[in-house]
Write a protein that holds these residues in place. Structure first.
Motif, PDB file in Angstrom:
ATOM      1  N   ILE A  44       0.843  -1.198   0.000  1.00  0.00           N
ATOM      2  CA  ILE A  44       0.000   0.000   0.000  1.00  0.00           C
ATOM      3  C   ILE A  44       0.876   1.245   0.000  1.00  0.00           C
ATOM      4  N   LEU A  45       1.921   1.247   0.815  1.00  0.00           N
ATOM      5  CA  LEU A  45       2.827   2.402   0.864  1.00  0.00           C
ATOM      6  C   LEU A  45       3.500   2.636  -0.487  1.00  0.00           C
ATOM      7  N   ILE A  46       3.937   1.575  -1.121  1.00  0.00           N
ATOM      8  CA  ILE A  46       4.576   1.691  -2.437  1.00  0.00           C
ATOM      9  C   ILE A  46       3.612   2.374  -3.409  1.00  0.00           C
ATOM     10  N   GLY A  78       3.634   6.456  -5.051  1.00  0.00           N
ATOM     11  CA  GLY A  78       3.839   6.569  -6.492  1.00  0.00           C
ATOM     12  C   GLY A  78       5.054   5.818  -6.995  1.00  0.00           C
ATOM     13  N   ILE A  79       5.451   4.800  -6.269  1.00  0.00           N
ATOM     14  CA  ILE A  79       6.597   3.972  -6.655  1.00  0.00           C
ATOM     15  C   ILE A  79       6.076   2.837  -7.534  1.00  0.00           C
ATOM     16  N   GLY A  80       6.752   2.587  -8.643  1.00  0.00           N
ATOM     17  CA  GLY A  80       6.363   1.479  -9.505  1.00  0.00           C
ATOM     18  C   GLY A  80       6.627   0.151  -8.810  1.00  0.00           C
ATOM     19  N   TYR A  81       5.837  -0.859  -9.173  1.00  0.00           N
ATOM     20  CA  TYR A  81       5.999  -2.187  -8.578  1.00  0.00           C
ATOM     21  C   TYR A  81       5.809  -3.244  -9.655  1.00  0.00           C
ATOM     22  N   LEU A  82       6.757  -4.176  -9.718  1.00  0.00           N
ATOM     23  CA  LEU A  82       6.702  -5.295 -10.659  1.00  0.00           C
ATOM     24  C   LEU A  82       7.163  -6.562  -9.962  1.00  0.00           C
ATOM     25  N   GLU A  83       6.750  -7.690 -10.526  1.00  0.00           N
ATOM     26  CA  GLU A  83       7.328  -8.981 -10.143  1.00  0.00           C
ATOM     27  C   GLU A  83       7.809  -9.637 -11.425  1.00  0.00           C
ATOM     28  N   THR A  84       8.998 -10.209 -11.360  1.00  0.00           N
ATOM     29  CA  THR A  84       9.590 -10.860 -12.523  1.00  0.00           C
ATOM     30  C   THR A  84      10.467 -12.008 -12.035  1.00  0.00           C
ATOM     31  N   THR A 132      16.023   3.518  -9.740  1.00  0.00           N
ATOM     32  CA  THR A 132      15.541   4.896  -9.756  1.00  0.00           C
ATOM     33  C   THR A 132      16.161   5.608 -10.953  1.00  0.00           C
ATOM     34  N   SER A 133      15.289   6.234 -11.727  1.00  0.00           N
ATOM     35  CA  SER A 133      15.733   6.989 -12.892  1.00  0.00           C
ATOM     36  C   SER A 133      14.842   8.218 -13.016  1.00  0.00           C
ATOM     37  N   ASP A 134      15.448   9.354 -13.224  1.00  0.00           N
ATOM     38  CA  ASP A 134      14.699  10.613 -13.348  1.00  0.00           C
ATOM     39  C   ASP A 134      13.744  10.805 -12.169  1.00  0.00           C
ATOM     40  N   ASN A 135      14.234  10.529 -10.967  1.00  0.00           N
ATOM     41  CA  ASN A 135      13.471  10.704  -9.721  1.00  0.00           C
ATOM     42  C   ASN A 135      12.233   9.819  -9.610  1.00  0.00           C
ATOM     43  N   HIS A 136      12.138   8.756 -10.403  1.00  0.00           N
ATOM     44  CA  HIS A 136      11.042   7.797 -10.268  1.00  0.00           C
ATOM     45  C   HIS A 136      11.640   6.431  -9.948  1.00  0.00           C
ATOM     46  N   SER A 137      11.140   5.831  -8.888  1.00  0.00           N
ATOM     47  CA  SER A 137      11.652   4.532  -8.462  1.00  0.00           C
ATOM     48  C   SER A 137      10.674   3.421  -8.834  1.00  0.00           C
ATOM     49  N   THR A 138      11.232   2.276  -9.160  1.00  0.00           N
ATOM     50  CA  THR A 138      10.456   1.067  -9.395  1.00  0.00           C
ATOM     51  C   THR A 138      11.081  -0.055  -8.582  1.00  0.00           C
ATOM     52  N   ILE A 139      10.246  -0.727  -7.823  1.00  0.00           N
ATOM     53  CA  ILE A 139      10.668  -1.883  -7.034  1.00  0.00           C
ATOM     54  C   ILE A 139      10.247  -3.130  -7.797  1.00  0.00           C
ATOM     55  N   ILE A 182      10.531  -8.354   1.761  1.00  0.00           N
ATOM     56  CA  ILE A 182      11.389  -7.937   0.658  1.00  0.00           C
ATOM     57  C   ILE A 182      10.898  -6.601   0.101  1.00  0.00           C
ATOM     58  N   ALA A 183       9.576  -6.430  -0.020  1.00  0.00           N
ATOM     59  CA  ALA A 183       9.027  -5.160  -0.497  1.00  0.00           C
ATOM     60  C   ALA A 183       9.379  -4.028   0.473  1.00  0.00           C
ATOM     61  N   ALA A 184       9.259  -4.291   1.786  1.00  0.00           N
ATOM     62  CA  ALA A 184       9.603  -3.276   2.793  1.00  0.00           C
ATOM     63  C   ALA A 184      11.091  -2.953   2.744  1.00  0.00           C
ATOM     64  N   HIS A 185      11.921  -3.951   2.531  1.00  0.00           N
ATOM     65  CA  HIS A 185      13.369  -3.751   2.399  1.00  0.00           C
ATOM     66  C   HIS A 185      13.656  -2.824   1.213  1.00  0.00           C
ATOM     67  N   GLU A 186      13.062  -3.119   0.069  1.00  0.00           N
ATOM     68  CA  GLU A 186      13.280  -2.283  -1.117  1.00  0.00           C
ATOM     69  C   GLU A 186      12.708  -0.881  -0.906  1.00  0.00           C
ATOM     70  N   LEU A 187      11.565  -0.767  -0.240  1.00  0.00           N
ATOM     71  CA  LEU A 187      11.013   0.540   0.101  1.00  0.00           C
ATOM     72  C   LEU A 187      11.998   1.306   0.983  1.00  0.00           C
ATOM     73  N   GLY A 188      12.658   0.595   1.874  1.00  0.00           N
ATOM     74  CA  GLY A 188      13.692   1.212   2.714  1.00  0.00           C
ATOM     75  C   GLY A 188      14.791   1.840   1.885  1.00  0.00           C
ATOM     76  N   HIS A 189      15.182   1.172   0.808  1.00  0.00           N
ATOM     77  CA  HIS A 189      16.187   1.771  -0.081  1.00  0.00           C
ATOM     78  C   HIS A 189      15.669   3.068  -0.694  1.00  0.00           C
ATOM     79  N   VAL A 190      14.408   3.073  -1.130  1.00  0.00           N
ATOM     80  CA  VAL A 190      13.849   4.280  -1.754  1.00  0.00           C
ATOM     81  C   VAL A 190      13.822   5.430  -0.744  1.00  0.00           C
ATOM     82  N   ILE A 191      13.398   5.153   0.484  1.00  0.00           N
ATOM     83  CA  ILE A 191      13.242   6.198   1.500  1.00  0.00           C
ATOM     84  C   ILE A 191      14.589   6.637   2.067  1.00  0.00           C
ATOM     85  N   GLU A 192      15.440   5.690   2.388  1.00  0.00           N
ATOM     86  CA  GLU A 192      16.675   5.987   3.120  1.00  0.00           C
ATOM     87  C   GLU A 192      17.884   6.260   2.225  1.00  0.00           C
ATOM     88  N   HIS A 193      17.854   5.822   0.983  1.00  0.00           N
ATOM     89  CA  HIS A 193      19.068   5.864   0.156  1.00  0.00           C
ATOM     90  C   HIS A 193      18.852   6.572  -1.171  1.00  0.00           C
TER      91      HIS A 193
END
Length: 146
Positions: free
Chosen positions: A28-30, A34-40, A52-59, A73-84
């Protein structure tokens, strides 16, 4: 090792997110951020990545990981967007041969556990941090981030 300041900052950032969006659900937070989300499909060495490219992140999560591990894993990746913001482990791996990667990953782990366990009150709930990581089928060493 995570500095005391970083620990306080992570806890504060998680608290701010939870209060603003009234959820601890990383998916929900992702979406709300406005963070993109995919599974592959990735090999099992890659659980998730953030680009992250042009200030838009995709997890992107590995679609082959166990369903009950996906929120962490989603929360971990969200942590990268927020903290890094502006930091890339891919860049560090290619250019610096390991510099900063342990710190960045430790902070993202700490962020994920802080988010997912935010609503637990130590006085009301009896839990063991090793039980939590074992439920996720993670190694016991992950308990150090709780």
């Amino acid at each position: 090792m995570i500095s005391r300041w970083a620990l306080l900052s992570i806890k504060s950032d998680v608290g701010d997110l939870v209060r603003q969006y009234k959820t601890i659900d990383p998916f929900i937070l992702i979406g709300r951020l406005g963070i993109g989300y995919l599974e592959t499909p990735f090999d099992m060495d890659t659980l998730g990545v953030t680009v992250t490219s042009d200030n838009h992140s995709t997890i992107t999560l590995n679609q082959n990981i166990l369903t009950f591990q996906k929120p962490f894993i989603a929360a971990h990746e969200l942590g990268h967007v927020i903290e890094h913001k502006g930091e890339s482990t891919t860049f560090f791996r290619e250019q610096c041969f390991g510099c900063n990667i342990p710190r960045i990953e430790a902070e993202a782990n700490r962020f994920a556990f802080n988010l997912l366990l935010f609503e637990l009150n130590d006085n009301e709930v009896e839990y063991n941090k090793y039980d939590i990581v074992r439920q996720l089928e993670f190694p016991d060493s992950m308990a150090s981030y709780i």
